[in-house]
Design a protein around this motif. Structure first.
Motif, PDB file in Angstrom:
ATOM      1  N   LEU A 178      45.303   9.708 -82.100  1.00  0.00           N
ATOM      2  CA  LEU A 178      46.443   8.874 -81.730  1.00  0.00           C
ATOM      3  C   LEU A 178      47.221   9.567 -80.628  1.00  0.00           C
ATOM      4  O   LEU A 178      47.370  10.783 -80.628  1.00  0.00           O
ATOM      5  CB  LEU A 178      47.360   8.655 -82.942  1.00  0.00           C
ATOM      6  CG  LEU A 178      46.692   8.154 -84.227  1.00  0.00           C
ATOM      7  CD1 LEU A 178      47.734   8.018 -85.340  1.00  0.00           C
ATOM      8  CD2 LEU A 178      45.989   6.827 -83.987  1.00  0.00           C
ATOM      9  N   ASP A 189      52.980   3.027 -80.189  1.00  0.00           N
ATOM     10  CA  ASP A 189      53.292   4.453 -80.327  1.00  0.00           C
ATOM     11  C   ASP A 189      53.072   4.889 -81.787  1.00  0.00           C
ATOM     12  O   ASP A 189      54.020   5.102 -82.538  1.00  0.00           O
ATOM     13  CB  ASP A 189      54.749   4.677 -79.901  1.00  0.00           C
ATOM     14  CG  ASP A 189      55.148   6.146 -79.922  1.00  0.00           C
ATOM     15  OD1 ASP A 189      54.287   7.002 -80.226  1.00  0.00           O
ATOM     16  OD2 ASP A 189      56.327   6.431 -79.634  1.00  0.00           O
ATOM     17  N   LEU A 190      51.808   4.989 -82.155  1.00  0.00           N
ATOM     18  CA  LEU A 190      51.506   5.338 -83.544  1.00  0.00           C
ATOM     19  C   LEU A 190      51.891   6.782 -83.843  1.00  0.00           C
ATOM     20  O   LEU A 190      52.243   7.122 -84.985  1.00  0.00           O
ATOM     21  CB  LEU A 190      50.022   5.100 -83.844  1.00  0.00           C
ATOM     22  CG  LEU A 190      49.547   3.646 -83.702  1.00  0.00           C
ATOM     23  CD1 LEU A 190      48.071   3.529 -84.075  1.00  0.00           C
ATOM     24  CD2 LEU A 190      50.380   2.690 -84.554  1.00  0.00           C
ATOM     25  N   VAL A 191      51.845   7.644 -82.826  1.00  0.00           N
ATOM     26  CA  VAL A 191      52.306   9.022 -83.032  1.00  0.00           C
ATOM     27  C   VAL A 191      53.780   9.013 -83.436  1.00  0.00           C
ATOM     28  O   VAL A 191      54.205   9.724 -84.344  1.00  0.00           O
ATOM     29  CB  VAL A 191      52.103   9.883 -81.766  1.00  0.00           C
ATOM     30  CG1 VAL A 191      52.711  11.267 -81.941  1.00  0.00           C
ATOM     31  CG2 VAL A 191      50.620  10.006 -81.444  1.00  0.00           C
ATOM     32  N   GLY A 192      54.552   8.148 -82.767  1.00  0.00           N
ATOM     33  CA  GLY A 192      55.970   8.019 -83.094  1.00  0.00           C
ATOM     34  C   GLY A 192      56.187   7.534 -84.521  1.00  0.00           C
ATOM     35  O   GLY A 192      57.199   7.849 -85.136  1.00  0.00           O
ATOM     36  N   CYS A 193      55.241   6.752 -85.039  1.00  0.00           N
ATOM     37  CA  CYS A 193      55.338   6.293 -86.432  1.00  0.00           C
ATOM     38  C   CYS A 193      54.968   7.416 -87.398  1.00  0.00           C
ATOM     39  O   CYS A 193      55.574   7.568 -88.460  1.00  0.00           O
ATOM     40  CB  CYS A 193      54.397   5.113 -86.672  1.00  0.00           C
ATOM     41  SG  CYS A 193      54.790   3.649 -85.705  1.00  0.00           S
TER      42      CYS A 193
END
Lengths: 483, 406
Positions: A178, A189-193
């Motif tokens: 990711l 922004d899956l990293v942000g999740c």
């Protein structure tokens, strides 16, 4: 005693030395740095994403919950096996795989200890910005889970601002990359999740993190004030002057009383607040900003101002803040550390409430906080041998958290919701908000058996009780494990 | 509400298609009601603010309703002493910035066409601008958001405090989601103090490659700069500057610090002291506007690790020899603008960019058959996120990565 089937299968997948299951060995994994605890059936130590996938498969086949764990220094019960099952301990994945000084990035495994990464970066004139006080023991994986902060994240942001990409095993056992080396990776922004999701969306098995240039110069100021209000006004004036310091920290009278006998720093016991301000950057900037900071500190009638620029001298000034938690033991054997956050300007009034609540419950309270970003850490002091005191502590804690929310704040600035504060989440989020968050969890493929009973209220078989021992962590990792 | 104060249907044309109707809601409740109605009818909606990036993305699978957000344009709360602001999504970016400036504050994002783009648009794109090397992107400043999902639920995440780990970070999910998960209606940001002094050093270069090379050395060697930008002759002319190529270096802060930084920069760049240092906010607005997509030209945007910009710039001069170029050396961006482009050229550039750890998007003038975004990591999760948040495929179906439909 012969090993249960789940253990035999885990051993077959990972090797016998990568699984712990003897009851006496499990004890240390029953708690983190909170006052909750949970009892796992086995601890599995993966060496790769593939190992994590294998562990998820075995646990699923046996219908057992899994809970990921890093350094075990968490302050909200996030690493506890709330419903038993298998703990996936990431500690053996502790290699720094690459450090690219040109790109200012490092690719690390999640079990790398925060300070080890910091030290490695320092050899290249770089730094890893998030610096939780537990940095000698906490891991990058745990930092990602909790979106860890620290005293020096005021100017540079918390963990979420420093993680670019992750190799990630979702709860169904799929492996993904990711994010990317820049913030331009296509899609959501899956990293942000994932950062700050407290290990409830999946398991990070590698992380690409940003490094920042180490500052050319650093200057630390310590101001001693008669009142928290004076010190808070000084904080406001520094910020108003257009300066974004590297750190803005405060400790109160009870904390001073705890640290002075240990440090013998000459802190007056009748002063209400000690303010720490640190500026860093190019030497000329540090000099120019330092002059403004010192002027401002003087305007609010301090008893005394101390300054330091050399690392050794700066450490002395920081000692009262960083050693605060361990020193509390001189007043009472136990403490309950809270993590609330309010708009910065509301700090003085919320602090008044903290003192009022503590007095009403007849509990001593020590305060140490990140004054620059409104993140307060009241410590309620008690002796657990006193009958009924734990209940009083928890009730007082709840009232203090409620005061943070009433002041427009939130119920965690950097420790997470975990097991500990999930019943408070509906104070700040509606049913629809929580529903959307649960949908995000479903989208990642998490079910009731993946890191259960964390963040969200309710949940099958979760219970709501407290009980356990923060102090053992302190004994194990040392004093400043806790902020 | 429907249609009132909204322009003609043709004003909401996207990719040659007109919506069946336009709605311009004036309250969050109205947005909720509209989306409930639209999704129940099986219609598709494209949320719009200043329409400054409306040409960006894959062709919409369906387009029935234009949701014009510009009536929701109020500041809800600005707490200058807390350095936070909460605004409605339809507020114009420059209006917000001007109101913050009265208090000596700013939101350090540099969207193109700030006098048209809205806060909601800035969040939906999720991008930082020319100063992103120093300030990052939207995700680094957005602390809370409320979005209305296609079933009408208003969902809130984050808060109004600058540090927060309470529940999932929904604001990050919505930032950069290009209107495909829900309609952003409200947002909270943390803010920065305006610097006392803001200067730009202008260094002429014989050609773009030289400007890029010197700029990379400056970006790597000098700490604390706000932007290092290289322009080729065509872009320089468009920005109102002269020369075969120009390097622009921005530094801000206290005057003596800026002066020293500029002196150090001159040394690294081996630029004469005759090189002028100017304070020119309008120049930076013009530069930002040069990163805006438009219906008349092809705009390719490359986001790159900063050390890779030089190499990509060389690759670009082969793949798109006609294109005008602008590079952000500290922030890792390369913009290429041309009248037309072959799909194969874009694919070749994208492959190289991906190899270098970057990504290429076609912001406007997308050649037929090409994906505007490129391959996304974690696509199976993204598909499930889209299906959870927008199961009816109401929100901009088809426009985002892999043509996500819901």
């Amino acid at each position: 005693m012969s090993a249960p089937a789940v253990v035999r299968e885990l051993e077959a997948a990972l090797g016998a030395d990568a699984v712990i299951w003897a009851p006496e060995d499990l004890l240390v994994y029953e708690y983190d740095a909170t006052i909750d605890r949970g009892s796992p059936q086995a601890i599995a130590f993966p060496s790769s994403a593939e190992d994590v996938v294998a562990i998820l498969g075995v646990a699923r086949a046996h219908g057992l919950p899994v809970t990921p764990r890093g350094g075990g220094t968490g302050l909200s019960g996030g690493a506890l096996a709330a419903r038993g099952g298998v703990i996936i301990a990431m500690n053996r994945m502790r290699r720094i795989l690459e450090l690219d000084p040109g790109a200012r990035t490092a690719l690390v495994e999640p079990g790398v200890v925060n300070l080890d990464l910091g030290n490695e970066a320092a050899r290249h004139g770089l730094a890893y910005a998030p610096d939780p006080s537990s940095q000698r023991a906490c891991t990058i994986g745990g930092n990602i889970a909790e979106n860890a902060g620290g005293p020096h994240t005021l100017a540079l942001g918390t963990t979420t601002n420093h993680v670019l990409a992750v190799e990630f095993v979702d709860p169904t056992g799929e492996v993904h990359w990711l994010g990317g080396p820049t913030r331009d990776a296509p899609g959501y922004d899956l990293v942000g999740c994932v950062v700050g999701s407290e290990g409830t969306l999946g398991i990070v098995t590698k992380a690409l993190v940003r490094l920042v240039p180490a500052p050319e110069a650093v200057k630390t100021f310590l101001g001693i004030y008669d009142s928290v209000r004076q010190a808070s006004s000084a904080v406001g004036a520094i910020v108003k002057a257009g300066i974004v310091p590297a750190a803005l920290e405060m400790i109160d009278r009870m904390t001073i009383a705890a640290v002075e006998p240990v440090l013998k720093a000459g802190f007056p016991l009748d002063a209400d607040a000690i303010l720490l301000v640190e500026v860093d950057g190019p030497a000329l900037q540090v000099e120019a900003e330092g002059e403004i900071v010192e002027d401002v500190l003087r305007q609010y009638d301090p008893r005394e101002i101390r300054t330091a620029t050399e690392p050794k001298d700066r450490e002395v000034l920081w000692a009262g803040r960083k050693g605060a938690i361990s020193a509390l033991g001189h007043i009472k054997p136990n403490y309950y550390l809270l993590d609330g956050v309010v708009p910065r300007t509301r700090l003085p009034e919320v602090l008044d409430t903290v003192y009022r609540v503590a007095a009403a419950y007849e509990l001593p309270v020590a305060n140490m906080f990140h004054a620059g970003d409104g993140n307060l850490h009241p410590c309620l002091l008690f002796d657990e041998r006193e009958p009924g005191v734990t209940e009083r502590v928890l009730e007082a804690g709840e009232e203090i958290m409620r005061a943070c929310v009433d002041a427009g704040g939130a119920i965690s600035g950097e420790h997470g919701i975990g097991l500990e504060k999930r019943s408070y989440l509906p104070w700040i989020f509606s049913e629809d908000d929580l529903g959307a968050m649960q949908q995000l969890r479903s989208a990642f493929g998490a079910d009731d058996d993946f890191n259960p009973c964390k963040i969200f209220p309710g949940g099958h078989g979760c219970g709501e009780g407290h009980g356990g021992h923060q102090q053992k962590q302190i004994a194990k990792f040392g004093a400043d494990v806790a902020i | 509400m429907r249609g009132r104060s909204a322009g003609a249907i043709a004003d909401y044309r996207i990719g040659g298609r007109d919506p069946r109707y336009v709605a311009r809601p004036a309250s969050v409740e109205a947005v909720q009601g509209l989306l409930r109605e639209i999704s129940a009818a099986g219609d598709a909606v494209i949320v719009q603010g200043g329409r400054t990036s409306i040409v960006t993305g894959n062709p919409a699978a369906r387009y029935d309703v234009a949701l014009d957000m510009t009536a929701l344009d109020a500041v809800i709360a600005h707490e200058p002493d807390d350095f936070t602001v909460t605004v409605q999504a339809g507020m114009r970016f420059d209006v917000l910035q001007a109101s913050l400036a009265k208090h000596g504050q700013f939101l350090p994002l540099d969207p193109a066409r700030a006098s048209a783009t809205t806060i909601g648009g800035v969040i939906a794109r999720g991008r930082g601008g020319l100063r992103r090397g120093a300030f990052g992107g939207v995700r680094d400043w957005l602390i809370g958001s409320t979005a209305v999902l296609s079933d009408g639920r208003a969902v809130h995440g984050g808060g109004r405090v600058v540090k927060n780990v309470s529940g999932y970070d929904l604001p990050k999910l919505f930032a950069g989601s290009w209107g495909t998960l829900g309609c952003i209606v409200e947002a909270s940001f943390k803010l920065r103090p305006l610097p006392a002094y803001d200067a730009t050093l202008r260094i002429p270069a014989p050609d773009f490659a030289t400007a890029v090379r010197i700029g990379s050395e400056v970006a790597q060697g000098i700490a604390g700069l706000q932007a290092v930008i290289a322009l080729d002759a065509a872009t320089a002319t468009a920005a109102g500057l002269e020369g075969e190529a120009v390097l622009l270096i921005r530094s801000a802060g206290m005057a003596p610090v800026v002066a020293e930084t500029m002196a150090a920069t001159r040394a690294v760049a081996r630029a004469s002291t005759a090189t002028d240092s100017i304070s020119d906010p309008a120049l930076w607005e013009r530069l930002a506007d040069l990163t805006a997509p438009d219906a008349e030209s092809v705009l390719v945007r490359l986001g790159l690790p900063p050390p890779a910009v030089g190499l990509m710039s060389e690759a670009a001069s082969e793949a798109m020899p006609e294109a005008s170029r602008m590079a952000v050396l500290d922030g890792g961006l390369l913009f290429l603008r041309a009248n037309r482009v072959e799909a194969t050229a874009v694919q070749a550039l994208r492959a190289t960019a991906t190899e270098q750890g970057g990504a290429l998007t076609v912001e406007s003038g997308l050649p037929p058959g090409l994906d505007a975004w490129g391959e996304a990591g974690g696509l199976p999760i993204m598909r499930r996120v889209k299906a959870e948040f927008d199961p009816t495929g109401t929100m901009s179906p088809g426009r985002f990565v892999a043509g996500l439909e819901g």
